[in-house]
Design a protein around this motif. Structure first.
Motif, PDB file in Angstrom:
ATOM      1  N   CYS A  60       2.615  72.417  21.696  1.00 25.30           N
ATOM      2  CA  CYS A  60       3.166  71.594  22.775  1.00 25.30           C
ATOM      3  C   CYS A  60       2.559  70.187  22.752  1.00 25.30           C
ATOM      4  O   CYS A  60       3.180  69.233  23.218  1.00 25.30           O
ATOM      5  N   VAL A  61       1.338  70.077  22.206  1.00 28.58           N
ATOM      6  CA  VAL A  61       0.627  68.800  22.271  1.00 28.58           C
ATOM      7  C   VAL A  61       1.346  67.712  21.465  1.00 28.58           C
ATOM      8  O   VAL A  61       1.298  66.544  21.820  1.00 28.58           O
ATOM      9  N   ASN A  62       2.026  68.094  20.364  1.00 24.92           N
ATOM     10  CA  ASN A  62       2.852  67.067  19.695  1.00 24.92           C
ATOM     11  C   ASN A  62       4.343  67.374  19.867  1.00 24.92           C
ATOM     12  O   ASN A  62       5.183  66.866  19.150  1.00 24.92           O
ATOM     13  N   ARG A  63       4.610  68.222  20.825  1.00 23.24           N
ATOM     14  CA  ARG A  63       5.981  68.573  21.222  1.00 23.24           C
ATOM     15  C   ARG A  63       6.810  69.148  20.096  1.00 23.24           C
ATOM     16  O   ARG A  63       8.008  68.936  20.032  1.00 23.24           O
ATOM     17  N   LEU A  64       6.173  69.876  19.179  1.00 26.22           N
ATOM     18  CA  LEU A  64       6.968  70.707  18.274  1.00 26.22           C
ATOM     19  C   LEU A  64       7.592  71.818  19.100  1.00 26.22           C
ATOM     20  O   LEU A  64       8.622  72.374  18.760  1.00 26.22           O
ATOM     21  N   GLU A  65       6.892  72.147  20.191  1.00 29.39           N
ATOM     22  CA  GLU A  65       7.402  73.114  21.166  1.00 29.39           C
ATOM     23  C   GLU A  65       7.706  72.334  22.431  1.00 29.39           C
ATOM     24  O   GLU A  65       6.902  71.508  22.861  1.00 29.39           O
ATOM     25  N   GLU A  66       8.885  72.551  22.992  1.00 33.30           N
ATOM     26  CA  GLU A  66       9.308  71.823  24.199  1.00 33.30           C
ATOM     27  C   GLU A  66       8.710  72.516  25.420  1.00 33.30           C
ATOM     28  O   GLU A  66       9.014  73.685  25.672  1.00 33.30           O
ATOM     29  N   PRO A  67       7.848  71.834  26.195  1.00 34.84           N
ATOM     30  CA  PRO A  67       7.263  72.479  27.378  1.00 34.84           C
ATOM     31  C   PRO A  67       8.348  72.768  28.414  1.00 34.84           C
ATOM     32  O   PRO A  67       9.313  72.018  28.524  1.00 34.84           O
ATOM     33  N   THR A  68       8.190  73.867  29.157  1.00 33.50           N
ATOM     34  CA  THR A  68       9.140  74.169  30.216  1.00 33.50           C
ATOM     35  C   THR A  68       8.853  73.291  31.433  1.00 33.50           C
ATOM     36  O   THR A  68       9.766  72.756  32.048  1.00 33.50           O
ATOM     37  N   SER A  69       7.569  73.145  31.768  1.00 35.44           N
ATOM     38  CA  SER A  69       7.195  72.206  32.825  1.00 35.44           C
ATOM     39  C   SER A  69       5.741  71.822  32.625  1.00 35.44           C
ATOM     40  O   SER A  69       5.005  72.470  31.882  1.00 35.44           O
ATOM     41  N   GLY A  70       5.329  70.748  33.307  1.00 33.65           N
ATOM     42  CA  GLY A  70       3.954  70.295  33.171  1.00 33.65           C
ATOM     43  C   GLY A  70       3.898  68.927  32.513  1.00 33.65           C
ATOM     44  O   GLY A  70       4.920  68.372  32.117  1.00 33.65           O
ATOM     45  N   THR A  71       2.690  68.404  32.412  1.00 31.04           N
ATOM     46  CA  THR A  71       2.498  67.066  31.871  1.00 31.04           C
ATOM     47  C   THR A  71       1.553  67.127  30.673  1.00 31.04           C
ATOM     48  O   THR A  71       0.572  67.862  30.695  1.00 31.04           O
TER      49      THR A  71
ATOM     50  N   ALA B 153      24.470  76.861   4.238  1.00 32.91           N
ATOM     51  CA  ALA B 153      23.580  77.990   3.957  1.00 32.91           C
ATOM     52  C   ALA B 153      22.289  77.493   3.315  1.00 32.91           C
ATOM     53  O   ALA B 153      21.196  77.976   3.623  1.00 32.91           O
ATOM     54  N   GLY B 154      22.406  76.502   2.411  1.00 33.91           N
ATOM     55  CA  GLY B 154      21.222  75.951   1.753  1.00 33.91           C
ATOM     56  C   GLY B 154      20.286  75.292   2.745  1.00 33.91           C
ATOM     57  O   GLY B 154      19.067  75.495   2.702  1.00 33.91           O
ATOM     58  N   ILE B 155      20.851  74.505   3.651  1.00 35.17           N
ATOM     59  CA  ILE B 155      20.026  73.820   4.652  1.00 35.17           C
ATOM     60  C   ILE B 155      19.308  74.849   5.517  1.00 35.17           C
ATOM     61  O   ILE B 155      18.115  74.722   5.813  1.00 35.17           O
ATOM     62  N   GLU B 156      20.038  75.910   5.892  1.00 36.43           N
ATOM     63  CA  GLU B 156      19.424  76.920   6.756  1.00 36.43           C
ATOM     64  C   GLU B 156      18.380  77.750   6.020  1.00 36.43           C
ATOM     65  O   GLU B 156      17.520  78.358   6.643  1.00 36.43           O
ATOM     66  N   ALA B 157      18.441  77.736   4.677  1.00 37.70           N
ATOM     67  CA  ALA B 157      17.467  78.519   3.905  1.00 37.70           C
ATOM     68  C   ALA B 157      16.144  77.771   3.732  1.00 37.70           C
ATOM     69  O   ALA B 157      15.162  78.362   3.300  1.00 37.70           O
ATOM     70  N   VAL B 158      16.119  76.484   4.040  1.00 41.14           N
ATOM     71  CA  VAL B 158      14.850  75.745   3.956  1.00 41.14           C
ATOM     72  C   VAL B 158      13.980  76.184   5.135  1.00 41.14           C
ATOM     73  O   VAL B 158      14.435  76.156   6.277  1.00 41.14           O
ATOM     74  N   PRO B 159      12.738  76.619   4.864  1.00 37.62           N
ATOM     75  CA  PRO B 159      11.901  77.153   5.941  1.00 37.62           C
ATOM     76  C   PRO B 159      11.732  76.128   7.077  1.00 37.62           C
ATOM     77  O   PRO B 159      11.561  74.943   6.809  1.00 37.62           O
ATOM     78  N   PRO B 160      11.779  76.589   8.344  1.00 39.09           N
ATOM     79  CA  PRO B 160      11.640  75.662   9.478  1.00 39.09           C
ATOM     80  C   PRO B 160      10.322  74.892   9.457  1.00 39.09           C
ATOM     81  O   PRO B 160      10.245  73.788   9.991  1.00 39.09           O
ATOM     82  N   GLY B 161       9.295  75.474   8.819  1.00 42.02           N
ATOM     83  CA  GLY B 161       8.007  74.785   8.725  1.00 42.02           C
ATOM     84  C   GLY B 161       8.107  73.447   8.014  1.00 42.02           C
ATOM     85  O   GLY B 161       7.309  72.544   8.261  1.00 42.02           O
ATOM     86  N   GLN B 162       9.084  73.308   7.122  1.00 38.72           N
ATOM     87  CA  GLN B 162       9.270  72.045   6.407  1.00 38.72           C
ATOM     88  C   GLN B 162       9.689  70.937   7.366  1.00 38.72           C
ATOM     89  O   GLN B 162       9.179  69.820   7.303  1.00 38.72           O
ATOM     90  N   VAL B 163      10.621  71.262   8.246  1.00 37.00           N
ATOM     91  CA  VAL B 163      11.061  70.274   9.236  1.00 37.00           C
ATOM     92  C   VAL B 163       9.910  69.960  10.185  1.00 37.00           C
ATOM     93  O   VAL B 163       9.656  68.798  10.514  1.00 37.00           O
ATOM     94  N   GLU B 164       9.189  71.010  10.598  1.00 40.21           N
ATOM     95  CA  GLU B 164       8.068  70.794  11.520  1.00 40.21           C
ATOM     96  C   GLU B 164       7.021  69.879  10.904  1.00 40.21           C
ATOM     97  O   GLU B 164       6.498  68.985  11.557  1.00 40.21           O
ATOM     98  N   ALA B 165       6.715  70.116   9.615  1.00 38.33           N
ATOM     99  CA  ALA B 165       5.710  69.288   8.948  1.00 38.33           C
ATOM    100  C   ALA B 165       6.153  67.831   8.930  1.00 38.33           C
ATOM    101  O   ALA B 165       5.387  66.923   9.269  1.00 38.33           O
ATOM    102  N   ALA B 166       7.405  67.599   8.556  1.00 37.31           N
ATOM    103  CA  ALA B 166       7.901  66.225   8.472  1.00 37.31           C
ATOM    104  C   ALA B 166       7.921  65.566   9.854  1.00 37.31           C
ATOM    105  O   ALA B 166       7.500  64.418  10.017  1.00 37.31           O
ATOM    106  N   ARG B 167       8.382  66.324  10.869  1.00 33.00           N
ATOM    107  CA  ARG B 167       8.451  65.761  12.217  1.00 33.00           C
ATOM    108  C   ARG B 167       7.055  65.509  12.768  1.00 33.00           C
ATOM    109  O   ARG B 167       6.832  64.538  13.486  1.00 33.00           O
ATOM    110  N   SER B 168       6.105  66.406  12.442  1.00 30.76           N
ATOM    111  CA  SER B 168       4.741  66.226  12.955  1.00 30.76           C
ATOM    112  C   SER B 168       4.087  64.990  12.347  1.00 30.76           C
ATOM    113  O   SER B 168       3.144  64.443  12.896  1.00 30.76           O
TER     114      SER B 168
END
Lengths: 254, 265
Positions: A60-71, B153-168
């Motif tokens: 939640c701290v980098n919002r990979l998870e969307e918090p339901t409520s709170g700050t 199907a190909g896009i959905e087969a890429v592990p979600p951790g890959q998107v998380e890593a890039a977004r993080s």
């Protein structure tokens, strides 16, 4: 000393501050009102049984998870606010995953430079220099051209740490960084993390490594059932736990 | 089989019987065939010589060209459709789903026919490039429907951790898609995409229904025309050989590519 944004230093605000955080997955309430903070330069280890919500809190701290409520405030900036540029905040929060999540189609150097170029708009050469410096920091300068699949789990995790460090973050989040590793590979990763802590990096570490929490942690937070049960200095929480649930958990893992 | 035989002996006997059966089947076919008729109808050297060089310079060239155009067009359109199908915006998802279901459900032949004849009548609009152009638009549309599902199907087969890593790391969703998800998705779908390509090569043979100008004819149209003019089926055999000459190296090349890509999985 890690690079800390001037504004934050001036205000002396905590690196991370979480207030009354709730998170539910459907009917399942995973976080039931968490108050939590990490000061600048502090190393906080979050421990607890699986399903206690500690990873969810971290995510939640980098919002990979969307918090339901709170700050959630990161260096005083409310990241649950829609106006906040989340991508920009995320460049200041390094994250290390249990499963490493290196980009398998890119070699090690390009793993380290990709986000620098795309998100920090650094030039290719500058990004390359930063990458080389951070690879050296984790002791893998000779693997610059290797692909992730050619590395051991421990090496991959050290590359993942170097990748996060290459963004010059103000703080680092570790989500069970050694849980997916063979036992003999855990030490190398922990050594890198210890060095980071020594250099003054702000760290939030979700971990099962009690030895690391005791040795490196400034504070240990014990979570169970979606709440913070107990927190304090490592020697107190781990050595002389006050709550029944903490005692029970520690008797199983120590 | 006798129970006291050793397992290795038994296996050798079974294999020998299978070989014998195979040779017998081939012999029966050879014996039944009318070799003289086959030779005069399908392997007439004079007719074959007459097919050259146009069967290469016009027909084979056009088959390859049409395949390339239809595949590139199908890939681009298919990618857009796949992204629409994964979009959080509901109408986009609906539109993509409707398109994909419609054009996967219709025979390619009918779609080609529709663009060559029905669309000009209904809308007073003739696609550019004459009948060949109309047929190609139809092929792009049909192949994009299949390719869209493959890419999704190909896009959905890429592990979600890959998107998380890039977004993080603070990467924007579109950069995450372009430099992290799609490269991995396309590696995963290389085998089914090859399949689409090979199917497409053969589907260019359906373009004859559009009625092609002389210089626009691809292998099948060319061979069929020649069969009628020479009253001999040899051109069809030549066309068949040329199709194989085009498809076989292609599947080999992709198999090689795939082995190469394994390194980066």
């Amino acid at each position: 000393m890690s690079p800390v944004t001037e504004a934050a230093l001036r205000k002396g605000v905590p690196a991370i501050e979480v207030r009354d955080l709730h998170k539910s997955f459907g009917d399942n309430e995973v976080l039931k009102g968490i108050d939590f903070h990490v000061d600048q330069g502090e190393v906080v280890c979050v421990i607890g049984p699986s399903g206690s919500g500690k990873s969810t809190l971290l995510r939640c701290v980098n919002r990979l998870e969307e918090p339901t409520s709170g700050t959630i405030l990161v260096e005083g900036v409310d990241i649950t606010d829609d106006e906040t540029d989340l991508d920009k905040v995320r460049t200041r929060i390094g994250m290390v995953f249990q499963q490493f999540n290196l980009f398998p189609h890119l070699n090690v150097t390009r793993n380290l430079t990709l986000a620098q170029i795309r998100a920090k708009k650094r030039s290719k050469s500058e990004a390359g220099e930063v990458a080389a410096r951070n690879l050296a920091k984790v002791g893998l300068e000779d693997k610059a051209m290797a692909f992730p699949a050619q590395l051991s789990g421990g090496q991959q995790q050290r590359v993942a740490i170097a990748r996060a460090l290459s963004m010059d973050p103000d703080m680092m989040l570790f989500d069970e960084p050694t849980s997916a590793l063979d036992p003999e590979l855990v030490g190398d990763v922990l050594d890198v993390m210890k060095q980071l802590a020594k250099d003054g990096m702000t760290m939030m570490v979700v971990t099962h490594e009690m030895g690391f929490a005791r040795e490196v942690g400034d504070r240990v937070v014990f979570m169970d059932g979606g709440v913070v049960v107990e927190q304090g200095k490592p020697e107190d929480v781990l050595g002389n736990p006050q709550h029944e649930r903490t005692k029970e958990f520690l008797s199983k893992v120590l | 089989m006798a129970p006291d035989l050793k397992r290795s002996t038994r296996r050798r006997l079974t294999r020998g019987a299978l070989y014998a059966l195979f040779i017998l089947a081939v012999a029966v076919v050879v014996w039944l065939a009318d070799w003289e008729a086959i030779q005069s109808n399908f392997f007439d050297l004079d007719v074959a010589v007459e097919a050259f060089p146009e069967i290469l310079t016009v027909a084979a060239k056009n088959t390859v060209l049409y395949t390339a155009i239809a595949f590139v067009g199908g890939l681009l359109l298919g990618l857009i459709l796949a992204l629409m199908k994964l979009s959080p915006v509901l109408p986009y998802r609906w539109a993509a789903t409707a398109y994909i279901e419609l054009f996967r459900g219709l025979p390619a032949l009918l779609v080609i026919f529709g663009f060559a004849f029905a669309v000009p009548i209904a809308f007073g609009w003739r696609p550019p490039g004459g009948s060949a152009g109309a047929g190609l638009i139809a092929l792009i549309i049909v192949s994009s429907a299949y390719i869209a599902e493959t890419i999704r199907a190909g896009i959905e087969a890429v592990p979600p951790g890959q998107v998380e890593a890039a977004r993080s790391l603070g990467m924007h969703p579109s950069w995450t898609m372009i430099s992290v998800v799609l490269p991995q998705a396309f590696r995963i779908i290389t085998p089914p995409l090859t399949n689409e390509l090979v199917i497409l090569i053969k589907d260019t043979s359906l373009l004859f229904i559009a009625g092609m100008a002389l210089g626009d004819r691809e292998l099948t149209t060319f061979a069929r025309d020649m069969v009628s003019s020479s009253a001999n089926a040899t051109p069809l055999v030549l066309a068949a050989l040329l199709y194989l000459i085009i498809t076989l190296p292609l599947t080999q090349l992709v198999a090689k590519l795939e082995r190469h890509n394994k390194r980066g999985r």
